[in-house]
Design a protein around this motif. Structure first.
Motif, mmCIF file in Angstrom:
data_model
loop_
_atom_site.group_PDB
_atom_site.id
_atom_site.type_symbol
_atom_site.label_atom_id
_atom_site.label_comp_id
_atom_site.label_asym_id
_atom_site.label_seq_id
_atom_site.Cartn_x
_atom_site.Cartn_y
_atom_site.Cartn_z
ATOM 1 N N ALA A 1 24.632 40.195 57.166
ATOM 2 C CA ALA A 1 25.468 39.884 56.055
ATOM 3 C C ALA A 1 26.814 39.857 55.973
ATOM 4 O O ALA A 1 27.516 39.266 55.135
ATOM 5 C CB ALA A 1 24.830 40.338 54.602
ATOM 6 N N GLY B 1 30.617 41.398 58.515
ATOM 7 C CA GLY B 1 31.058 41.983 59.833
ATOM 8 C C GLY B 1 30.714 41.430 61.287
ATOM 9 O O GLY B 1 30.536 40.183 61.347
ATOM 10 N N ILE B 2 30.139 42.139 61.975
ATOM 11 C CA ILE B 2 30.052 42.043 63.356
ATOM 12 C C ILE B 2 28.627 41.292 63.509
ATOM 13 O O ILE B 2 28.559 40.088 64.129
ATOM 14 C CB ILE B 2 29.815 43.151 64.209
ATOM 15 C CG1 ILE B 2 31.047 43.980 64.335
ATOM 16 C CG2 ILE B 2 28.926 43.199 65.563
ATOM 17 C CD1 ILE B 2 30.926 45.517 64.904
ATOM 18 N N ASP C 1 21.381 42.960 51.674
ATOM 19 C CA ASP C 1 22.403 42.565 50.649
ATOM 20 C C ASP C 1 21.884 41.230 50.619
ATOM 21 O O ASP C 1 22.280 40.174 51.542
ATOM 22 C CB ASP C 1 23.733 42.578 50.970
ATOM 23 C CG ASP C 1 24.724 41.989 50.140
ATOM 24 O OD1 ASP C 1 24.447 41.048 49.338
ATOM 25 O OD2 ASP C 1 25.988 42.318 50.354
ATOM 26 N N ASP D 1 15.158 45.957 53.726
ATOM 27 C CA ASP D 1 15.660 47.297 54.208
ATOM 28 C C ASP D 1 15.183 47.682 55.351
ATOM 29 O O ASP D 1 14.154 48.241 55.611
ATOM 30 C CB ASP D 1 15.187 48.266 53.060
ATOM 31 C CG ASP D 1 15.618 49.664 53.149
ATOM 32 O OD1 ASP D 1 16.161 49.879 54.343
ATOM 33 O OD2 ASP D 1 15.653 50.484 52.023
ATOM 34 N N LEU D 2 16.013 48.019 56.469
ATOM 35 C CA LEU D 2 15.628 48.345 57.763
ATOM 36 C C LEU D 2 15.180 49.732 58.005
ATOM 37 O O LEU D 2 14.633 50.012 59.023
ATOM 38 C CB LEU D 2 16.874 48.117 58.630
ATOM 39 C CG LEU D 2 17.282 46.668 58.765
ATOM 40 C CD1 LEU D 2 18.773 46.513 59.042
ATOM 41 C CD2 LEU D 2 16.502 45.832 59.836
ATOM 42 N N ASN E 1 21.977 45.510 64.949
ATOM 43 C CA ASN E 1 23.429 45.743 64.453
ATOM 44 C C ASN E 1 23.594 46.638 63.241
ATOM 45 O O ASN E 1 24.374 47.269 63.276
ATOM 46 C CB ASN E 1 23.866 44.156 64.381
ATOM 47 C CG ASN E 1 25.251 44.416 63.761
ATOM 48 O OD1 ASN E 1 26.241 44.879 64.379
ATOM 49 N ND2 ASN E 1 25.293 44.099 62.277
ATOM 50 N N GLY F 1 24.546 49.117 60.462
ATOM 51 C CA GLY F 1 24.734 50.439 60.515
ATOM 52 C C GLY F 1 25.837 50.785 59.351
ATOM 53 O O GLY F 1 26.311 49.993 58.795
ATOM 54 N N TYR G 1 27.613 60.397 62.409
ATOM 55 C CA TYR G 1 27.605 59.155 62.917
ATOM 56 C C TYR G 1 27.684 59.311 64.382
ATOM 57 O O TYR G 1 26.813 58.288 65.240
ATOM 58 C CB TYR G 1 29.016 58.679 62.552
ATOM 59 C CG TYR G 1 29.115 57.251 62.864
ATOM 60 C CD1 TYR G 1 28.611 55.980 62.130
ATOM 61 C CD2 TYR G 1 29.920 56.744 63.860
ATOM 62 C CE1 TYR G 1 28.928 54.840 62.501
ATOM 63 C CE2 TYR G 1 30.157 55.379 64.323
ATOM 64 C CZ TYR G 1 29.455 54.255 63.489
ATOM 65 O OH TYR G 1 29.814 53.239 64.012
ATOM 66 N N ILE H 1 37.269 50.444 67.318
ATOM 67 C CA ILE H 1 37.578 49.966 65.925
ATOM 68 C C ILE H 1 37.520 48.578 65.896
ATOM 69 O O ILE H 1 38.320 47.861 66.528
ATOM 70 C CB ILE H 1 38.663 50.516 65.401
ATOM 71 C CG1 ILE H 1 38.912 52.124 65.853
ATOM 72 C CG2 ILE H 1 38.816 50.436 64.039
ATOM 73 C CD1 ILE H 1 40.049 52.758 65.414
ATOM 74 N N PRO I 1 34.444 44.713 57.227
ATOM 75 C CA PRO I 1 34.496 45.597 55.741
ATOM 76 C C PRO I 1 33.989 47.005 56.202
ATOM 77 O O PRO I 1 34.769 47.971 55.251
ATOM 78 C CB PRO I 1 33.258 44.782 55.159
ATOM 79 C CG PRO I 1 33.315 43.630 55.708
ATOM 80 C CD PRO I 1 33.569 43.554 57.153
ATOM 81 N N THR J 1 35.307 49.029 58.469
ATOM 82 C CA THR J 1 36.706 49.591 58.783
ATOM 83 C C THR J 1 37.643 49.629 57.608
ATOM 84 O O THR J 1 38.071 50.528 57.372
ATOM 85 C CB THR J 1 37.160 48.860 59.944
ATOM 86 O OG1 THR J 1 36.199 48.818 61.169
ATOM 87 C CG2 THR J 1 38.514 49.355 60.674
#
Ligand code: NAD
Length: 251
Positions: free
Chosen positions: A14, A16-17, A38, A62-63, A89, A91, A155, A187, A191, A193
């Motif tokens: 949903a 970013g990457i 989301d 919900d993973l 993906n 995270g 992390y 980096i 969102p 970041t």
């Protein structure tokens, strides 16, 4: 057309990457299953792809919950008839220093960043093995799975786990024609970041200087590496960690 008739699950698609990766797969003719917690943003990505005449469905997931991951794989297979690629993906980043971190923060981070990849891989492997056509798993790791990034020990630990999960999948399932690789971005302008930089453009520009190439990575930069590792062009590559880091780990 590299992924014509291939079915691809992208988790955390949903934003970013993941979002960019889902778009790139669909534009290469894949049938894409967008999985995310989301719902509004996930439905939005699918609406965007459908408008372009591309094939995609959204599965609210919900993973961190096994039943959801099992349902995700079942829906992908029932909707499109097969499953060829899993991109693990999704995270999150938690920046609390380790000596102040609460147990529930650690658990949430490990569940989201690592357990989710175990759960989705488990159900995907069962499907790929029963269909006997093989497939590819691409995990989104990080440079922090290779070298420790300051101040985010928990992390870093999850990403170290992702690296070893990837290598283990590669050696244990190679005989089933299932490959597993990971990408290790530095980096990237997403969102995630923005949040970790307090939505401060100056802080983001400072971070960009850490990459020898002198800019932040884009979601496209990472998506292109993921598509390569999922494609037949990388058919002899398994168990590898491909850095997408503007030279960050070359120093
Ligand atoms: N942005 C970076 O600089 C960077 C660098 C290296 C690695 N990564 C990794 O790339 C991946 C994607 O990061 P991003 O920057 O695109 O983040 P992002 O915050 O833009 O997107 C993450 C997505 O994951 C989803 N998600 C989170 N928890 C979930 C759950 N329990 N179930 C389902 N979906 C869930 C979110 O809703 C969101 O859509 C992550 O694994 C991250 O660790 C990011």
């Amino acid at each position: 057309m590299a992924f014509k008739d291939r079915v691809v699950i992208v988790t955390g698609a949903a934003s970013g990457i993941g979002r960019r990766t889902a778009i790139e797969f669909a534009r290469q003719s894949a049938k894409v299953v967008v999985a995310d917690i989301d719902e509004k943003a996930g439905e939005g990505v699918v609406a965007e792809l459908t408008e372009e005449g591309l094939d995609a469905v959204f599965v609210p997931t919900d993973l961190t919950v096994e039943a959801d991951c099992a349902q995700l794989v079942a829906t992908a297979t029932e909707t499109f008839g097969r499953l060829d690629v899993l991109v693990n993906n999704a995270g999150i980043e938690v920046t609390t220093p380790l000596h102040e971190m609460q147990e529930h923060e650690w658990d949430r981070l490990v569940d989201t960043n690592l357990k989710s990849m175990f759960l989705c891989s488990k159900h995907t492997l069962r499907q790929m093995m029963s269909a006997a056509h093989g497939g590819a798993i691409v995990n989104v790791c990080s440079v922090s799975g290779l070298v420790a990034w300051p101040g985010i020990a928990a992390y870093n630990s999850t990403k170290g786990g992702v690296l070893m999960l990837t290598k283990s999948l590669a050696i244990d399932y190679a005989r089933h024609n299932i490959r597993a690789n990971c990408v290790c971005p530095s980096i990237i302008d997403t969102p995630m970041t923005d949040v970790s930089n307090g939505h401060d453009d100056a802080a983001k520009a400072e971070k960009a200087k850490l990459n020898p190439i002198g800019r932040l990575g884009t979601p496209e930069d990472v998506a292109h590496a993921i598509l390569f590792l999922a494609s037949d062009k990388s058919s002899f590559i398994t168990g590898t960690a491909l850095t997408v880091d503007g030279g960050y780990t070359a120093i």
